[in-house]
Scaffold this active site. Sequence first.
Site, short mmCIF file in Angstrom:
data_model
loop_
_atom_site.label_atom_id
_atom_site.label_comp_id
_atom_site.label_asym_id
_atom_site.label_seq_id
_atom_site.Cartn_x
_atom_site.Cartn_y
_atom_site.Cartn_z
N GLY A 130 57.24 37.58 -28.31
CA GLY A 130 58.29 36.61 -28.54
C GLY A 130 59.00 36.86 -29.86
N CYS A 131 60.18 36.26 -30.02
CA CYS A 131 61.00 36.52 -31.22
C CYS A 131 60.38 35.92 -32.48
CB CYS A 131 62.42 36.03 -31.00
SG CYS A 131 62.56 34.32 -30.43
#
Length: 321
Positions: A130-131
Amino acid sequence: MIEAGIIGGAGYTAGELIRILLHHPEVNLNFVYSTSQLGKSLYSIHQDLIGDTEIEFTSKINKEADVVFLCLGHGNSKRFLSENKFSEKTKIVDLSTDFRMKANDHSFVYGMPELNQEEIKNANFIANPGCFATAITFAVLPLAKNGLLNDDVHVNAVTGATGAGTSLSATTHFTWRDNNFSAYKSFEHQHLQEIGQSFKQLQSDHTSEINFIPNRGNFSRGIHATAYTKFSGELEDAKKLYSEFYKDAAFTFLTDEELHLKQVVNTNKCLLRLQKFGNKLLITSVIDNLLKGASGQAVQNMNLMFGLEEKMGLNLKAGYF
């Protein structure tokens, strides 16, 4: 040439993936699957692609493709793979949350090259991080590697509007997002699990809290994260730990200068800055949420899986001015 396909081609991460793959010297973009945009040209949705490609969104899937990227909504990748069987040679890179946590019912490798490079090289299935998880994990991972992550970690991070995807909601609408700032999912963001998993991978006795406050910024893209925890050594000691950990990293760099999002937006870089205040080490981390935090890292993983130079197709220029 590597024959590549994309499942779910209308969103922001898919758009960035298309842009990278169209210009990758070793890739042919074979198909982009989307039932919602069926028959439309890619540039009808990703309008900057006009003149770059005549490919149209399709409902046909080449199940003999060399690599397939899943850009589906969270929770949809598992169902899609259960309903669609690909060739044994096909490598899968999933950009959703579905396979990021280790489990006995799947063989996906967590696709963070700075953490799992050798495993990625030998993998057929990659769960792209995920970012927020990327920005925060990079900020603290060298401490875990050296068994120094023994106190609570406090994180404040701000993401751009593209982090919420293309679906409209009250908090993504321009009239609400512009000239505004707000926190959300404090202490319970879904990326906390994968962050903790990565820390524990390097420091098995890690049990301290990760106190994470995510924020919505009034800009389009990028993540600016600050993390701090107790550190008994000197600043130079911390710099040595981080320099050693990231010495072979293709896209992660340390600097003593103040960090700005403009340094990394439109690139696959992560920049880190270390500062010491009393007994606390402050780490600032900046990335582009759509590139290093999603599509760029996905292509970096693909490069490793196919034995290509890690930076191939990813020497991107920041939009600095």
